[in-house]
Write a protein that holds these residues in place. Structure first.
Motif, PDB file in Angstrom:
ATOM      1  N   PHE B  63       0.894  -1.135   0.123  1.00 25.05           N
ATOM      2  CA  PHE B  63       0.068  -0.044  -0.061  1.00 25.05           C
ATOM      3  C   PHE B  63       1.015   1.197   0.175  1.00 25.05           C
ATOM      4  O   PHE B  63       1.975   1.147   0.523  1.00 25.05           O
ATOM      5  CB  PHE B  63      -0.941   0.063   1.333  1.00 25.05           C
ATOM      6  N   GLU B  64       0.156   2.100  -0.696  1.00 27.45           N
ATOM      7  CA  GLU B  64       1.122   3.793  -0.583  1.00 27.45           C
ATOM      8  C   GLU B  64      -0.202   4.610  -0.402  1.00 27.45           C
ATOM      9  O   GLU B  64      -1.275   4.495  -0.883  1.00 27.45           O
ATOM     10  CB  GLU B  64       1.909   3.850  -1.645  1.00 27.45           C
ATOM     11  N   ALA B  65       0.200   5.933   0.077  1.00 28.52           N
ATOM     12  CA  ALA B  65      -0.861   7.048   0.228  1.00 28.52           C
ATOM     13  C   ALA B  65      -0.053   8.461  -0.167  1.00 28.52           C
ATOM     14  O   ALA B  65       1.153   8.386  -0.039  1.00 28.52           O
ATOM     15  CB  ALA B  65      -1.317   6.883   1.491  1.00 28.52           C
ATOM     16  N   GLU B  66      -0.944   9.250  -0.647  1.00 31.94           N
ATOM     17  CA  GLU B  66      -0.301  10.461  -0.853  1.00 31.94           C
ATOM     18  C   GLU B  66      -1.107  11.584  -0.366  1.00 31.94           C
ATOM     19  O   GLU B  66      -1.956  11.813  -0.337  1.00 31.94           O
ATOM     20  CB  GLU B  66      -0.415  10.780  -2.442  1.00 31.94           C
ATOM     21  N   PHE B  67      -0.332  12.510   0.503  1.00 33.75           N
ATOM     22  CA  PHE B  67      -0.649  13.475   1.158  1.00 33.75           C
ATOM     23  C   PHE B  67      -0.888  14.746   0.277  1.00 33.75           C
ATOM     24  O   PHE B  67       0.152  15.275  -0.132  1.00 33.75           O
ATOM     25  CB  PHE B  67       0.246  13.782   2.486  1.00 33.75           C
ATOM     26  N   ASN B  68      -1.885  15.427   0.160  1.00 30.32           N
ATOM     27  CA  ASN B  68      -2.107  16.605  -0.596  1.00 30.32           C
ATOM     28  C   ASN B  68      -2.530  17.693   0.363  1.00 30.32           C
ATOM     29  O   ASN B  68      -3.817  17.536   0.683  1.00 30.32           O
ATOM     30  CB  ASN B  68      -3.160  16.278  -1.668  1.00 30.32           C
ATOM     31  N   LYS B  69      -1.799  18.569   0.856  1.00 30.28           N
ATOM     32  CA  LYS B  69      -2.277  19.543   1.791  1.00 30.28           C
ATOM     33  C   LYS B  69      -3.263  20.581   1.167  1.00 30.28           C
ATOM     34  O   LYS B  69      -3.933  20.891   1.853  1.00 30.28           O
ATOM     35  CB  LYS B  69      -0.996  20.471   2.127  1.00 30.28           C
ATOM     36  N   SER B  70      -3.092  20.889  -0.186  1.00 29.12           N
ATOM     37  CA  SER B  70      -4.123  21.919  -0.736  1.00 29.12           C
ATOM     38  C   SER B  70      -5.648  21.127  -0.798  1.00 29.12           C
ATOM     39  O   SER B  70      -6.406  21.989  -0.685  1.00 29.12           O
ATOM     40  CB  SER B  70      -3.319  22.307  -2.037  1.00 29.12           C
ATOM     41  N   GLN B  71      -5.495  20.142  -1.005  1.00 28.92           N
ATOM     42  CA  GLN B  71      -6.590  19.357  -1.153  1.00 28.92           C
ATOM     43  C   GLN B  71      -7.264  18.775  -0.001  1.00 28.92           C
ATOM     44  O   GLN B  71      -8.380  18.026   0.236  1.00 28.92           O
ATOM     45  CB  GLN B  71      -6.818  18.293  -2.403  1.00 28.92           C
ATOM     46  N   THR B  72      -6.381  18.669   1.254  1.00 32.12           N
ATOM     47  CA  THR B  72      -6.607  18.024   2.531  1.00 32.12           C
ATOM     48  C   THR B  72      -7.029  16.701   2.454  1.00 32.12           C
ATOM     49  O   THR B  72      -8.128  16.279   2.919  1.00 32.12           O
ATOM     50  CB  THR B  72      -7.477  18.781   3.262  1.00 32.12           C
ATOM     51  N   SER B  73      -6.411  15.939   1.572  1.00 28.93           N
ATOM     52  CA  SER B  73      -6.639  14.615   1.273  1.00 28.93           C
ATOM     53  C   SER B  73      -5.419  13.689   1.526  1.00 28.93           C
ATOM     54  O   SER B  73      -4.149  13.985   1.639  1.00 28.93           O
ATOM     55  CB  SER B  73      -7.027  14.352  -0.175  1.00 28.93           C
ATOM     56  N   PHE B  74      -5.493  12.302   1.645  1.00 26.82           N
ATOM     57  CA  PHE B  74      -4.803  11.542   1.969  1.00 26.82           C
ATOM     58  C   PHE B  74      -5.146   9.942   1.417  1.00 26.82           C
ATOM     59  O   PHE B  74      -5.346   9.186   2.254  1.00 26.82           O
ATOM     60  CB  PHE B  74      -4.472  11.408   3.618  1.00 26.82           C
ATOM     61  N   HIS B  75      -5.111   9.872   0.112  1.00 28.51           N
ATOM     62  CA  HIS B  75      -5.965   8.779  -0.402  1.00 28.51           C
ATOM     63  C   HIS B  75      -4.824   7.647  -0.465  1.00 28.51           C
ATOM     64  O   HIS B  75      -3.693   7.731  -0.870  1.00 28.51           O
ATOM     65  CB  HIS B  75      -6.272   9.077  -1.942  1.00 28.51           C
ATOM     66  N   LEU B  76      -5.478   6.428  -0.069  1.00 27.09           N
ATOM     67  CA  LEU B  76      -4.759   5.310  -0.366  1.00 27.09           C
ATOM     68  C   LEU B  76      -4.856   4.166  -1.400  1.00 27.09           C
ATOM     69  O   LEU B  76      -5.815   4.216  -1.950  1.00 27.09           O
ATOM     70  CB  LEU B  76      -5.116   4.397   1.202  1.00 27.09           C
ATOM     71  N   ARG B  77      -3.916   3.834  -1.779  1.00 26.18           N
ATOM     72  CA  ARG B  77      -3.901   2.942  -3.170  1.00 26.18           C
ATOM     73  C   ARG B  77      -2.927   1.870  -2.978  1.00 26.18           C
ATOM     74  O   ARG B  77      -2.084   1.578  -2.187  1.00 26.18           O
ATOM     75  CB  ARG B  77      -3.214   3.834  -4.308  1.00 26.18           C
TER      76      ARG B  77
END
Lengths: 115, 114
Positions: B63-77
């Motif tokens: 698994f990996e996830a990407e932190f996107n501060k501008s979109q306040t997201s942390f989606h898991l893939r």
């Protein structure tokens, strides 16, 4: 093996009775937590303790009580005042070490059914 | 106060297909971010965490996830799932200034079909 033990795995009680759930850890962690899990609601924090002889209410503390007399133990009592006690209860702990401070380790849980 | 929203309550996916689990949070201050996995009738296990540094975080089990501060997201893939990935996945946040209290999302149940 280091870890968190919760006992028993399944617990049944009659309405109106208090019940105490056990949580023991041998990880030498300072902080311990109790969560309640209901379907579709994620985990909600009941109580937490950062050090021995100190604890704070979480988001849903009403109807629950805790004690922290020893570093390795953090029992949770579900009192008769808790209106909907049937749930899955999870205990967790976290390390005092800076790099691991925010990582919580979870026990296997206790499923409480009150009828 | 902070909050965490997991946009999908259930995600069915075929074995060897990719999967993405979405997580958005709201907070007026900086946060740490986590993904946990829960197998049936068990406790939670940490998959990965973002504390600082690279916004792409790799965890256990591919698994990996990407932190996107501008979109306040942390989606898991995960690029290719296995039957054994069938479980419930929880996103959680911790306010940097508020110690180590976690706020969890409602969870996403992943069902991997053969």
């Amino acid at each position: 093996d280091g870890g968190i033990t919760q006992s028993p795995k399944y617990l049944f009680r009659k309405e109106g009775q208090n019940v105490t759930l056990s949580c023991e850890q041998n990880l030498n962690h300072d902080a311990m937590y109790w969560y309640r899990q209901d379907p579709g609601q994620g985990l909600r924090l009941i109580y937490y303790s950062q050090i021995v002889n100190d604890f704070q209410k979480g988001d849903i503390a009403e109807g629950y009580s805790v004690s922290r007399e020893k570093k390795e133990s953090f029992p949770l009592t579900v009192t008769s005042a808790q209106k909907n006690p049937t749930a899955f209860y999870l205990c967790a702990s976290s390390s005092p070490h800076r790099d691991l401070f925010y990582e919580q380790y979870f026990g296997p849980g206790t499923r409480l059914t009150v009828t | 106060a902070q909050s965490v929203t997991q946009l999908d309550s259930q995600v069915p996916v075929f074995e060897e297909a990719p999967v993405e689990l979405r997580c958005n949070y709201s907070s007026s201050v900086s946060v740490y971010l986590f993904w946990y996995v829960q197998y049936p009738n068990q406790g939670l296990q940490l998959l990965l965490k973002y504390l600082s540094g690279s916004t792409l975080v790799k965890g256990i089990n591919g698994f990996e996830a990407e932190f996107n501060k501008s979109q306040t997201s942390f989606h898991l893939r995960k690029p290719s799932v296995h039957i054994s990935d069938t479980a419930e996945y929880f996103c959680a946040v911790s306010l940097i200034a508020a110690g180590n209290k976690l706020t969890f999302g409602g969870g996403t149940r992943v069902l991997v079909k053969p």
